[in-house]
Motif scaffolding. Structure first.
Motif, PDB file in Angstrom:
ATOM      1  N   LEU A 116       0.835  -1.211   0.000  1.00 39.00           N
ATOM      2  CA  LEU A 116       0.000   0.000   0.000  1.00 39.00           C
ATOM      3  C   LEU A 116       0.868   1.259   0.000  1.00 39.00           C
ATOM      4  O   LEU A 116       0.564   2.231  -0.693  1.00 39.00           O
ATOM      5  CB  LEU A 116      -0.944  -0.014   1.210  1.00 39.00           C
ATOM      6  N   TYR A 117       1.963   1.234   0.775  1.00 37.84           N
ATOM      7  CA  TYR A 117       2.852   2.404   0.780  1.00 37.84           C
ATOM      8  C   TYR A 117       3.372   2.656  -0.640  1.00 37.84           C
ATOM      9  O   TYR A 117       3.468   3.783  -1.089  1.00 37.84           O
ATOM     10  CB  TYR A 117       4.068   2.198   1.700  1.00 37.84           C
ATOM     11  N   ARG A 118       3.706   1.561  -1.324  1.00 36.54           N
ATOM     12  CA  ARG A 118       4.258   1.699  -2.681  1.00 36.54           C
ATOM     13  C   ARG A 118       3.202   2.285  -3.623  1.00 36.54           C
ATOM     14  O   ARG A 118       3.473   3.241  -4.352  1.00 36.54           O
ATOM     15  CB  ARG A 118       4.702   0.321  -3.186  1.00 36.54           C
ATOM     16  N   MET A 123       1.434   7.665  -6.184  1.00 37.24           N
ATOM     17  CA  MET A 123       0.457   8.739  -6.389  1.00 37.24           C
ATOM     18  C   MET A 123       0.828   9.988  -5.587  1.00 37.24           C
ATOM     19  O   MET A 123       0.032  10.922  -5.488  1.00 37.24           O
ATOM     20  CB  MET A 123      -0.937   8.245  -6.000  1.00 37.24           C
ATOM     21  N   GLY A 124       1.993   9.999  -4.988  1.00 37.79           N
ATOM     22  CA  GLY A 124       2.475  11.209  -4.313  1.00 37.79           C
ATOM     23  C   GLY A 124       2.081  11.336  -2.856  1.00 37.79           C
ATOM     24  O   GLY A 124       2.152  12.429  -2.289  1.00 37.79           O
ATOM     25  N   PHE A 125       1.675  10.239  -2.213  1.00 47.03           N
ATOM     26  CA  PHE A 125       1.299  10.305  -0.794  1.00 47.03           C
ATOM     27  C   PHE A 125       2.476   9.885   0.091  1.00 47.03           C
ATOM     28  O   PHE A 125       3.110   8.853  -0.155  1.00 47.03           O
ATOM     29  CB  PHE A 125       0.124   9.356  -0.507  1.00 47.03           C
ATOM     30  N   PHE A 234     -14.536  15.993  -5.216  1.00 44.03           N
ATOM     31  CA  PHE A 234     -14.939  14.607  -4.994  1.00 44.03           C
ATOM     32  C   PHE A 234     -14.393  13.689  -6.093  1.00 44.03           C
ATOM     33  O   PHE A 234     -14.055  12.536  -5.851  1.00 44.03           O
ATOM     34  CB  PHE A 234     -16.476  14.518  -4.940  1.00 44.03           C
ATOM     35  N   SER A 235     -14.265  14.232  -7.322  1.00 41.91           N
ATOM     36  CA  SER A 235     -13.746  13.402  -8.421  1.00 41.91           C
ATOM     37  C   SER A 235     -12.290  13.006  -8.155  1.00 41.91           C
ATOM     38  O   SER A 235     -11.840  11.948  -8.599  1.00 41.91           O
ATOM     39  CB  SER A 235     -13.863  14.141  -9.759  1.00 41.91           C
ATOM     40  N   ASP A 236     -11.546  13.849  -7.403  1.00 40.16           N
ATOM     41  CA  ASP A 236     -10.169  13.485  -7.050  1.00 40.16           C
ATOM     42  C   ASP A 236     -10.177  12.279  -6.107  1.00 40.16           C
ATOM     43  O   ASP A 236      -9.341  11.374  -6.219  1.00 40.16           O
ATOM     44  CB  ASP A 236      -9.459  14.664  -6.371  1.00 40.16           C
ATOM     45  N   LEU A 237     -11.129  12.292  -5.179  1.00 39.50           N
ATOM     46  CA  LEU A 237     -11.263  11.149  -4.261  1.00 39.50           C
ATOM     47  C   LEU A 237     -11.585   9.872  -5.039  1.00 39.50           C
ATOM     48  O   LEU A 237     -10.937   8.839  -4.861  1.00 39.50           O
ATOM     49  CB  LEU A 237     -12.385  11.453  -3.245  1.00 39.50           C
ATOM     50  N   LYS A 238     -12.563   9.971  -5.934  1.00 39.99           N
ATOM     51  CA  LYS A 238     -12.949   8.786  -6.701  1.00 39.99           C
ATOM     52  C   LYS A 238     -11.786   8.292  -7.555  1.00 39.99           C
ATOM     53  O   LYS A 238     -11.520   7.085  -7.634  1.00 39.99           O
ATOM     54  CB  LYS A 238     -14.152   9.105  -7.608  1.00 39.99           C
ATOM     55  N   ASP A 243      -7.905   4.290  -8.706  1.00 32.50           N
ATOM     56  CA  ASP A 243      -6.530   3.983  -9.112  1.00 32.50           C
ATOM     57  C   ASP A 243      -5.876   3.014  -8.118  1.00 32.50           C
ATOM     58  O   ASP A 243      -5.179   2.079  -8.514  1.00 32.50           O
ATOM     59  CB  ASP A 243      -5.726   5.287  -9.197  1.00 32.50           C
ATOM     60  N   MET A 244      -6.152   3.236  -6.814  1.00 31.62           N
ATOM     61  CA  MET A 244      -5.619   2.315  -5.814  1.00 31.62           C
ATOM     62  C   MET A 244      -6.101   0.886  -6.095  1.00 31.62           C
ATOM     63  O   MET A 244      -5.316  -0.063  -6.091  1.00 31.62           O
ATOM     64  CB  MET A 244      -6.072   2.726  -4.412  1.00 31.62           C
TER      65      MET A 244
END
Ligand code: DAH
Length: 350
Positions: A116-118, A123-125, A234-238, A243-244
């Protein structure tokens, strides 16, 4: 003088029969020691005439030297024999394979967390660590669950007894969401007038007073996500959660959002991933074709404000899900209790 050559001959004969280091030492004592015949010759020198004394003395010295060097030579021989014996006796075969010993492996939980970290790093988190022992204020109040709010019922909580804390008891965090407040406060403090945008994930243990069964444990990992900035929608959340799902389960993975309620998001949604086992047709893993993953939503203005971000200028999304749940789906594990039971028959499968 005749005596001396007799002494030498006898000593050398005895030396030839010495077979080990103990025998050699015994030989040294009796032939070169204080009471040996040779030493007696030295001590009797005083009784000899002036003329005889140097002659006998010299001859005795020659014999002494000869015996000493014979002793040294024999010692070397015996050592060599002993070495040879031990080399033949304890044979060491350096070509034999080594003894295998079990090497450890990563716990399935660690594996899924790292994956998950990868996925989120791509995605820049960044990973943000927050505490497991919290106050009621952070775990609930600042997340818009005031004292007595019915939504607290969703999370059976471990309270820790401490005196004089009134409405702010110490709790074991019931979710990773209080880390949202801690992170926002930390970042906004860097520049209160113009706080920086945030894009983080917050992983870690959470604790609930659960009735334990195959899908509920009293402790489990959650992974929280938080993005704050101007114009986040909200579209960024979706997009992020879809993507995840694709990165975890493959490009064909689909996600679904269902309207829900959480006090700290508005609007709120639960999100599901289409079952990768049956492709959405419905099977024993998913039931109806979709797997429930977690909660999400747009950060409530009150929560942004509690974190030091002006809700007029900033928006953001958040989500949170159970890490074991993802691991169970990915590896086909049907009971959450396996994770902490420390049963090697389970752990060795990973
Ligand atoms: N904290 C929630 C829980 O444990 C999950 C959650 C829901 C987290 C919505 C979020 C969110 O960040 O936006 O039940």
């Amino acid at each position: 003088m005749g005596d001396l050559s007799g002494i030498e001959k006898q000593a050398l004969q005895a030396l030839a029969e010495v077979a080990d280091s103990a025998g050699l030492e015994a030989w040294r004592v009796s032939h070169l020691g204080r009471n040996s015949a040779l030493m007696q010759v030295f001590s009797s020198l005083g009784t000899l005439s002036k003329e005889e004394r140097p002659i006998v003395g010299q001859a005795a010295n020659v014999v002494k030297k000869a015996l000493e060097s014979a002793h040294a030579g024999r010692m070397e021989e015996l050592n060599a024999i002993a070495l040879q014996k031990s080399l033949e006796g304890d044979k060491l075969d350096v070509t034999l394979p080594g003894r295998p010993y079990p090497i450890g492996r990563l716990h399935p939980d660690t594996r899924i967390l790292r994956e998950l970290y990868r996925v989120f790093a791509e995605m820049g988190f960044q990973v943000f660590r927050s505490r497991e022992v919290e106050s009621d204020e952070y775990n609930f109040q600042l997340l818009n669950f005031p004292v007595g709010h019915p939504a607290r019922e969703m999370q059976d909580t471990y309270f820790i007894e401490a005196e004089n804390r009134g409405d702010n008891p110490i709790v074991l965090r019931t979710h990773t969401s209080p880390g949202q407040i801690r992170a926002m406060r930390k970042y906004s403090a860097l520049n209160p007038k113009d706080p920086p945008p945030i894009r983080i994930i917050l992983p870690g243990m959470v604790y609930r007073y659960e009735q334990v069964d195959n899908s509920h444990e009293t402790q489990f990992d959650q992974l929280e996500g938080l993005a704050v900035g101007p114009g986040i929608r909200f579209s960024d959340l979706k997009g992020t959660l879809t993507d995840m799902a694709r990165r975890l389960f493959g490009q064909q993975a689909r996600t679904r959002f269902r309207a829900s309620y959480f006090p700290f998001t508005e609007p709120s949604a639960e999100f599901d991933i289409e079952c990768f086992q049956c492709g959405g047709r419905g099977c024993s893993v998913c039931g109806g074709g979709w797997l429930e993953i977690g909660g999400s939503g747009m950060i409530h203005p009150i929560v942004l404000e509690n974190g030091g971000y002006d809700p007029e200028r900033f928006t953001g999304f958040a989500f949170g899900f159970g890490v074991q749940r993802i691991a169970m789906l990915k590896y086909g594990i049907n009971d959450i209790r396996y994770f902490w039971a420390n049963d090697l028959r389970f752990l060795e499968q990973f």
